[in-house]
Design a protein around this motif. Structure first.
Motif, short mmCIF file in Angstrom:
data_model
loop_
_atom_site.label_atom_id
_atom_site.label_comp_id
_atom_site.label_asym_id
_atom_site.label_seq_id
_atom_site.Cartn_x
_atom_site.Cartn_y
_atom_site.Cartn_z
N ARG A 104 -12.41 -24.93 -29.63
CA ARG A 104 -13.03 -26.15 -29.30
C ARG A 104 -13.29 -26.33 -28.09
NH1 ARG A 104 -8.90 -31.08 -30.55
NH2 ARG A 104 -9.67 -32.63 -29.29
N ALA A 105 -12.64 -25.71 -27.09
CA ALA A 105 -12.73 -26.07 -25.63
C ALA A 105 -14.17 -25.28 -25.22
CB ALA A 105 -11.47 -25.17 -25.03
N ILE A 106 -14.44 -24.27 -25.93
CA ILE A 106 -15.79 -23.38 -25.53
C ILE A 106 -16.75 -24.33 -26.20
CG2 ILE A 106 -17.13 -21.66 -26.19
CD1 ILE A 106 -15.10 -21.10 -23.84
N ALA A 107 -17.00 -24.97 -27.45
CA ALA A 107 -17.85 -25.82 -27.70
C ALA A 107 -17.89 -26.92 -27.01
CB ALA A 107 -17.31 -26.18 -29.20
N VAL A 108 -17.09 -27.49 -26.44
CA VAL A 108 -16.98 -28.86 -25.63
C VAL A 108 -17.69 -28.35 -24.32
CG1 VAL A 108 -16.01 -30.57 -24.39
CG2 VAL A 108 -15.43 -29.98 -26.43
N ALA A 109 -17.31 -27.17 -23.71
CA ALA A 109 -17.57 -26.76 -22.45
C ALA A 109 -18.93 -26.33 -22.37
CB ALA A 109 -16.87 -25.72 -21.97
N ARG A 110 -19.78 -26.21 -23.38
CA ARG A 110 -21.20 -26.02 -23.53
C ARG A 110 -21.82 -27.10 -22.45
NH1 ARG A 110 -21.85 -21.02 -25.50
NH2 ARG A 110 -20.53 -20.37 -27.11
N SER A 111 -21.43 -28.27 -22.72
CA SER A 111 -21.96 -29.47 -22.42
C SER A 111 -21.22 -30.47 -21.32
CB SER A 111 -22.54 -30.28 -23.40
OG SER A 111 -21.61 -31.10 -24.30
N ALA A 158 -6.60 -17.80 -21.01
CA ALA A 158 -8.05 -17.62 -20.30
C ALA A 158 -8.48 -16.55 -21.28
CB ALA A 158 -7.84 -17.09 -19.07
N TYR A 159 -7.85 -15.79 -21.77
CA TYR A 159 -8.25 -14.77 -22.63
C TYR A 159 -8.68 -15.19 -23.96
CZ TYR A 159 -7.36 -11.31 -26.61
OH TYR A 159 -7.66 -10.72 -27.71
N GLU A 160 -8.02 -16.13 -24.49
CA GLU A 160 -8.69 -16.98 -25.82
C GLU A 160 -10.14 -17.46 -25.53
OE1 GLU A 160 -7.96 -16.54 -28.79
OE2 GLU A 160 -5.76 -16.17 -29.17
N LEU A 161 -10.11 -18.11 -24.30
CA LEU A 161 -11.49 -18.95 -23.96
C LEU A 161 -12.49 -17.78 -23.95
CD1 LEU A 161 -9.91 -21.17 -21.40
CD2 LEU A 161 -10.92 -21.87 -23.51
N GLU A 167 -17.25 -14.55 -29.10
CA GLU A 167 -17.51 -14.90 -30.38
C GLU A 167 -18.46 -15.85 -30.90
OE1 GLU A 167 -13.45 -15.33 -32.44
OE2 GLU A 167 -12.95 -13.38 -32.26
N ASN A 168 -18.28 -16.83 -30.59
CA ASN A 168 -19.25 -17.93 -30.78
C ASN A 168 -20.22 -18.18 -29.78
OD1 ASN A 168 -20.28 -20.30 -31.88
ND2 ASN A 168 -18.16 -21.35 -32.15
N LEU A 173 -22.73 -28.20 -32.69
CA LEU A 173 -22.85 -29.35 -32.31
C LEU A 173 -21.86 -30.31 -31.88
CD1 LEU A 173 -25.63 -30.21 -34.90
CD2 LEU A 173 -26.07 -30.04 -32.52
N GLU A 174 -21.35 -30.28 -30.80
CA GLU A 174 -20.18 -30.84 -30.07
C GLU A 174 -20.64 -32.40 -29.83
OE1 GLU A 174 -16.13 -31.27 -30.01
OE2 GLU A 174 -17.32 -29.57 -30.75
N PRO A 175 -20.19 -33.39 -30.30
CA PRO A 175 -20.51 -34.86 -29.59
C PRO A 175 -20.05 -34.81 -28.31
CG PRO A 175 -18.73 -35.02 -31.01
CD PRO A 175 -18.92 -33.67 -31.24
N ARG A 176 -20.90 -35.71 -27.73
CA ARG A 176 -20.53 -36.00 -26.05
C ARG A 176 -19.32 -36.82 -26.31
NH1 ARG A 176 -22.37 -35.29 -21.80
NH2 ARG A 176 -21.79 -36.24 -20.08
N LEU A 177 -18.47 -36.58 -25.13
CA LEU A 177 -17.09 -37.29 -25.18
C LEU A 177 -17.09 -38.21 -23.97
CD1 LEU A 177 -14.79 -34.37 -26.22
CD2 LEU A 177 -15.76 -36.06 -27.82
#
Lengths: 241, 241
Positions: A104-111, A158-161, A167-168, A173-177
């Motif tokens: 989830r963090a990676i999805a959000v961190a794309r924007s 950090a390893y999981e991030l 992986e992904n 499509l992660e909504p803007r928070l």
């Protein structure tokens, strides 16, 4: 459109760290996984030679580290903040495993900016600090000895991030928070209103605000939703006068 | 048939470690993930107070550690041995990622001994040492700075082992959710209140209710939360009269 490296949008926030060696080791752990943004909230000793020694060749991360007086300041502009804690407890925010939270963090961190928040070595995060975050993540550990060293915990997250980022690669499509400070302002207005109408007794607040924080943290408020909610509160306050 | 804990069948082998602090930190990393068997091949300084200090409350792992003259001795009786190394190189053994190797190690460890082998802090494992192992596993890392601290690498491997061991028999924790009719009643009350205070114009409702539904649907309301929300609405309606 240029693609952002999501790891560049993720900051590690260390709160009230006692040992500078742990700050250095955390910086090293970060850099090995491609994380560069370190924020420190009231570190006991920083900068410090011990931090530089343990950082090995990651002293550049220490040199660029930002020191803050409050957690709110360290979370300014952040869309998703993750409380990283071993302790299970009565808390307001939703709980999650490291792997789920990393995806989830990676999805959000794309924007948007993301923060991972770690507490003091001995006491961990306070309940107040956890409640400022959108989600609580715990590393699955030996229940009889769950106390990972601070830098070791940073290494696992950090390893999981990094693994999630690799992986992904496909952008989800992660909504803007809504940014941290706007959400906090909403909670403050809500609390005021409920006190005005007598639903919340400031002398005996019980668990009301933590429960409401947990509910809205799960919803992960978007900027327009914050506007709607604040509009409702304003209309209610006016009619209440 | 009694179930064996596969983690009890996995040993961590540290070869020619220079700094006793790293041995202690590795012991701590192991214990947090439920690993207890530490084997040391020609450690430079062991036992050592620095090792005990960094082990924190995992000194029991150090006390039971076995010291060997050769890697072969440390691998005696082992069914699967994993060389854990950051360096990519010409090697004879198959290569794998940490996650895949952890799943395999857990499967093997249900009936046989498994070893994870780590090299010296500066030089890593020699090609000869790697070739004594059945598989080479590498932690995905920043190519410009892949050098994890030894204990941090042990932490990541141990974490993946524990996660792999738990994945089979983990019950998911799904919170109790409020029944449909209660959620609908909450929406109805909310709509009435907002109409009363003039925030919602029934002639021109726009998208207000659908937006609020979307917000609360994401939160997936629990029964107690519905009670709190309805309490708030009641208090607001009363004060509004």
């Amino acid at each position: 459109m240029p693609r952002t490296d999501p790891l560049k949008n993720i900051r590690i926030v260390l709160c009230e760290t006692s040992h500078p060696g742990n700050i250095g080791a955390a910086a090293r752990a970060m850099k090995t996984m491609g994380l560069t943004k370190l924020h420190l909230v009231q570190p006991q000793r920083f900068p410090d030679p011990e931090a530089n020694w343990r950082a090995a060749r990651a002293t550049d991360v220490l040199d660029k580290a930002k020191v803050h007086e409050t957690l709110d300041a360290a979370l300014h502009g952040v869309g998703l903040s993750v409380a990283c804690s071993a302790r299970t407890r009565e808390i307001a925010v939703p709980q999650s495993g490291v792997r789920e939270v990393a995806a989830r963090a990676i999805a959000v961190a794309r924007s948007q900016s993301v923060a991972l928040v770690f507490g003091n070595e001995t006491f961990g995060l306070t309940t107040e600090q956890v409640n400022k975050c959108g989600v609580l993540a715990t590393i699955p550990a030996n229940p009889r000895y769950p106390s990972l060293n601070l830098a070791a915990a940073v290494q696992v997250f950090a390893y999981e991030l990094r693994t999630a980022a690799q992986e992904n690669d496909a952008p989800t499509l992660e909504p803007r928070l809504a940014p941290h400070e706007d959400v906090e302002r909403f909670y403050a207005h809500l609390e005021t209103l409920m006190t005005e109408v007598g639903f919340l007794n400031p002398e005996h607040p019980k668990k009301l605000m933590p429960r409401l924080r947990r509910l809205f943290a799960r919803a992960r408020l978007e900027p327009e939703e914050i506007n709607i909610l604040r509009g409702i509160i304003k209309a209610l306050s006016r009619s209440n006068r």
